[in-house]
Design a protein around this motif. Sequence first.
Motif, PDB file in Angstrom:
ATOM      1  N   GLY A 202      -2.258  -5.119  -6.778  1.00 33.85           N
ATOM      2  CA  GLY A 202      -2.699  -5.059  -5.398  1.00 33.85           C
ATOM      3  C   GLY A 202      -4.189  -4.772  -5.337  1.00 33.85           C
ATOM      4  O   GLY A 202      -4.939  -5.033  -6.288  1.00 33.85           O
ATOM      5  N   LYS A 203      -4.631  -4.224  -4.245  1.00 35.50           N
ATOM      6  CA  LYS A 203      -6.052  -3.934  -4.055  1.00 35.50           C
ATOM      7  C   LYS A 203      -6.524  -2.887  -5.055  1.00 35.50           C
ATOM      8  O   LYS A 203      -5.870  -1.870  -5.259  1.00 35.50           O
ATOM      9  CB  LYS A 203      -6.288  -3.428  -2.633  1.00 35.50           C
ATOM     10  CG  LYS A 203      -7.758  -3.226  -2.284  1.00 35.50           C
ATOM     11  CD  LYS A 203      -7.902  -2.796  -0.841  1.00 35.50           C
ATOM     12  CE  LYS A 203      -9.381  -2.602  -0.465  1.00 35.50           C
ATOM     13  NZ  LYS A 203      -9.529  -2.171   0.951  1.00 35.50           N
ATOM     14  N   ILE A 204      -7.654  -3.162  -5.694  1.00 32.81           N
ATOM     15  CA  ILE A 204      -8.215  -2.202  -6.646  1.00 32.81           C
ATOM     16  C   ILE A 204      -9.019  -1.180  -5.859  1.00 32.81           C
ATOM     17  O   ILE A 204     -10.219  -1.353  -5.590  1.00 32.81           O
ATOM     18  CB  ILE A 204      -9.084  -2.930  -7.697  1.00 32.81           C
ATOM     19  CG1 ILE A 204      -8.213  -3.911  -8.495  1.00 32.81           C
ATOM     20  CG2 ILE A 204      -9.734  -1.916  -8.644  1.00 32.81           C
ATOM     21  CD1 ILE A 204      -8.960  -4.758  -9.488  1.00 32.81           C
ATOM     22  N   ASP A 205      -8.323  -0.126  -5.459  1.00 36.81           N
ATOM     23  CA  ASP A 205      -8.910   0.849  -4.546  1.00 36.81           C
ATOM     24  C   ASP A 205      -8.807   2.290  -5.026  1.00 36.81           C
ATOM     25  O   ASP A 205      -9.171   3.223  -4.307  1.00 36.81           O
ATOM     26  CB  ASP A 205      -8.244   0.731  -3.176  1.00 36.81           C
ATOM     27  CG  ASP A 205      -6.722   0.930  -3.242  1.00 36.81           C
ATOM     28  OD1 ASP A 205      -6.208   1.219  -4.336  1.00 36.81           O
ATOM     29  OD2 ASP A 205      -6.069   0.769  -2.200  1.00 36.81           O
ATOM     30  N   GLY A 206      -8.297   2.486  -6.253  1.00 36.31           N
ATOM     31  CA  GLY A 206      -8.184   3.846  -6.771  1.00 36.31           C
ATOM     32  C   GLY A 206      -7.059   4.653  -6.167  1.00 36.31           C
ATOM     33  O   GLY A 206      -7.021   5.871  -6.307  1.00 36.31           O
TER      34      GLY A 206
ATOM     35  N   HIS B 275       3.290  -7.904  -2.154  1.00 37.28           N
ATOM     36  CA  HIS B 275       1.919  -8.346  -2.429  1.00 37.28           C
ATOM     37  C   HIS B 275       1.888  -9.515  -3.406  1.00 37.28           C
ATOM     38  O   HIS B 275       0.982 -10.355  -3.347  1.00 37.28           O
ATOM     39  CB  HIS B 275       1.073  -7.180  -2.950  1.00 37.28           C
ATOM     40  CG  HIS B 275       1.383  -6.753  -4.345  1.00 37.28           C
ATOM     41  ND1 HIS B 275       2.543  -6.075  -4.673  1.00 37.28           N
ATOM     42  CD2 HIS B 275       0.707  -6.919  -5.513  1.00 37.28           C
ATOM     43  CE1 HIS B 275       2.551  -5.831  -5.972  1.00 37.28           C
ATOM     44  NE2 HIS B 275       1.460  -6.334  -6.499  1.00 37.28           N
ATOM     45  N   VAL B 276       2.877  -9.604  -4.291  1.00 39.18           N
ATOM     46  CA  VAL B 276       2.960 -10.750  -5.201  1.00 39.18           C
ATOM     47  C   VAL B 276       3.397 -11.996  -4.441  1.00 39.18           C
ATOM     48  O   VAL B 276       2.884 -13.100  -4.663  1.00 39.18           O
ATOM     49  CB  VAL B 276       3.933 -10.454  -6.362  1.00 39.18           C
ATOM     50  CG1 VAL B 276       4.136 -11.698  -7.236  1.00 39.18           C
ATOM     51  CG2 VAL B 276       3.414  -9.298  -7.210  1.00 39.18           C
ATOM     52  N   ALA B 277       4.346 -11.811  -3.526  1.00 35.89           N
ATOM     53  CA  ALA B 277       4.798 -12.939  -2.703  1.00 35.89           C
ATOM     54  C   ALA B 277       3.685 -13.480  -1.819  1.00 35.89           C
ATOM     55  O   ALA B 277       3.729 -14.634  -1.400  1.00 35.89           O
ATOM     56  CB  ALA B 277       5.984 -12.514  -1.842  1.00 35.89           C
ATOM     57  N   GLU B 278       2.683 -12.666  -1.536  1.00 35.19           N
ATOM     58  CA  GLU B 278       1.534 -13.131  -0.755  1.00 35.19           C
ATOM     59  C   GLU B 278       0.699 -14.142  -1.539  1.00 35.19           C
ATOM     60  O   GLU B 278       0.196 -15.112  -0.981  1.00 35.19           O
ATOM     61  CB  GLU B 278       0.646 -11.941  -0.365  1.00 35.19           C
ATOM     62  CG  GLU B 278       1.219 -11.046   0.719  1.00 35.19           C
ATOM     63  CD  GLU B 278       0.964 -11.582   2.116  1.00 35.19           C
ATOM     64  OE1 GLU B 278       0.446 -12.707   2.243  1.00 35.19           O
ATOM     65  OE2 GLU B 278       1.293 -10.866   3.078  1.00 35.19           O
ATOM     66  N   VAL B 279       0.534 -13.915  -2.839  1.00 42.24           N
ATOM     67  CA  VAL B 279      -0.363 -14.755  -3.638  1.00 42.24           C
ATOM     68  C   VAL B 279       0.349 -15.880  -4.381  1.00 42.24           C
ATOM     69  O   VAL B 279      -0.274 -16.893  -4.718  1.00 42.24           O
ATOM     70  CB  VAL B 279      -1.166 -13.903  -4.650  1.00 42.24           C
ATOM     71  CG1 VAL B 279      -1.982 -12.853  -3.919  1.00 42.24           C
ATOM     72  CG2 VAL B 279      -0.250 -13.247  -5.681  1.00 42.24           C
TER      73      VAL B 279
ATOM     74  N   SER C 285       0.802  -1.221   0.000  1.00 43.03           N
ATOM     75  CA  SER C 285       0.000   0.000   0.000  1.00 43.03           C
ATOM     76  C   SER C 285       0.832   1.267   0.000  1.00 43.03           C
ATOM     77  O   SER C 285       0.315   2.357  -0.186  1.00 43.03           O
ATOM     78  CB  SER C 285      -0.928   0.011   1.215  1.00 43.03           C
ATOM     79  OG  SER C 285      -0.165  -0.028   2.398  1.00 43.03           O
ATOM     80  N   GLY C 286       2.140   1.125   0.188  1.00 43.96           N
ATOM     81  CA  GLY C 286       2.985   2.310   0.301  1.00 43.96           C
ATOM     82  C   GLY C 286       3.294   2.924  -1.028  1.00 43.96           C
ATOM     83  O   GLY C 286       3.161   2.316  -2.074  1.00 43.96           O
ATOM     84  N   VAL C 287       3.746   4.137  -0.975  1.00 45.96           N
ATOM     85  CA  VAL C 287       4.142   4.855  -2.183  1.00 45.96           C
ATOM     86  C   VAL C 287       5.646   4.882  -2.245  1.00 45.96           C
ATOM     87  O   VAL C 287       6.323   5.002  -1.234  1.00 45.96           O
ATOM     88  CB  VAL C 287       3.583   6.297  -2.141  1.00 45.96           C
ATOM     89  CG1 VAL C 287       4.066   7.083  -3.330  1.00 45.96           C
ATOM     90  CG2 VAL C 287       2.056   6.262  -2.110  1.00 45.96           C
ATOM     91  N   ALA C 288       6.188   4.775  -3.451  1.00 45.15           N
ATOM     92  CA  ALA C 288       7.640   4.780  -3.606  1.00 45.15           C
ATOM     93  C   ALA C 288       8.214   6.080  -3.079  1.00 45.15           C
ATOM     94  O   ALA C 288       7.614   7.146  -3.214  1.00 45.15           O
ATOM     95  CB  ALA C 288       8.011   4.616  -5.070  1.00 45.15           C
TER      96      ALA C 288
ATOM     97  N   THR D 153       0.719  -1.027  -7.140  1.00 51.34           N
ATOM     98  CA  THR D 153       0.301  -0.645  -8.495  1.00 51.34           C
ATOM     99  C   THR D 153       1.504  -0.238  -9.331  1.00 51.34           C
ATOM    100  O   THR D 153       1.606  -0.592 -10.522  1.00 51.34           O
ATOM    101  CB  THR D 153      -0.720   0.500  -8.426  1.00 51.34           C
ATOM    102  OG1 THR D 153      -1.892   0.046  -7.730  1.00 51.34           O
ATOM    103  CG2 THR D 153      -1.119   0.968  -9.822  1.00 51.34           C
ATOM    104  N   MET D 154       2.453   0.465  -8.739  1.00 53.85           N
ATOM    105  CA  MET D 154       3.627   0.889  -9.491  1.00 53.85           C
ATOM    106  C   MET D 154       4.444  -0.300  -9.982  1.00 53.85           C
ATOM    107  O   MET D 154       4.933  -0.311 -11.116  1.00 53.85           O
ATOM    108  CB  MET D 154       4.507   1.808  -8.659  1.00 53.85           C
ATOM    109  CG  MET D 154       5.700   2.360  -9.453  1.00 53.85           C
ATOM    110  SD  MET D 154       6.648   3.585  -8.529  1.00 53.85           S
ATOM    111  CE  MET D 154       7.308   2.543  -7.232  1.00 53.85           C
TER     112      MET D 154
END
Length: 256
Positions: free
Chosen positions: A73-77, A233-237, A14-17, A83-84
Amino acid sequence: MAALVTGTLILSSSGVASATAVAPALPAVAVESAAPAGTAPFSAPGKTLKPGAKGAAVKALQRRLKELGYDPGKIDGRYGGATMSAVWAFQKVNGLGPTSTVARKTWKALEAPRAPKVLVPSGKPTRAEVNLSAQILVLYVKGQVKLISHISSGSGVPYCETATWQGKTQRFCGDARTPTGNYKTTWRRDGWHKSYLGQLYNPIFFNGGIAFHGALSVPLTPASHGCVRLPMHVAEVLPGLLGTGVPVHVRGKFIR
């Protein structure tokens, strides 16, 4: 799993770069459309997006990436680190220099996407392909692209590090390479796993001590001791998608 390099960005689900990094443009890796069969035509919003952006255009971007096999990741806008990393993977597959900005060229490619280059055309229907040249992982399940992810592989920079391992202070040296070749997934661990060179999240081993694993730092350039780093988040799935005994094909060479 390795020291940070210039241009490193810290990613989380969820963090930003913390910085914007740009890599040289990559050659196109395919010419056919990658849009899944039955997918409705995509009309790009066209709005320039950067990390931290919010709103309907970001949600449209996330949905389109998810539809094409990239995990935002979560599609939350909200345009965060997850997302990056998906944007980076998409840009690399489509021959664009990976950057955190989504502008005209990326939107245009999202309307007419390319498929990732198939490294092993004769491979098993379910397999993982690691493209070291493009720094991407492609997971095929039953002949279909299931997941495309940005990665960071072995830096190729020789190292010698001192660590406490099995109760002893030891010196470990190596060349930090991710060897090319054909392998199969073997053992795995859930959550954080301590190795003699650092912490690995949800590791899935496929070549001795070399594994796919989540990491807090997954930069645009190879930076690990040899493992294939994945966004968290990829390592989670991935463990739920990639079983044991699945072929893993590693090809290519990253040119700095």
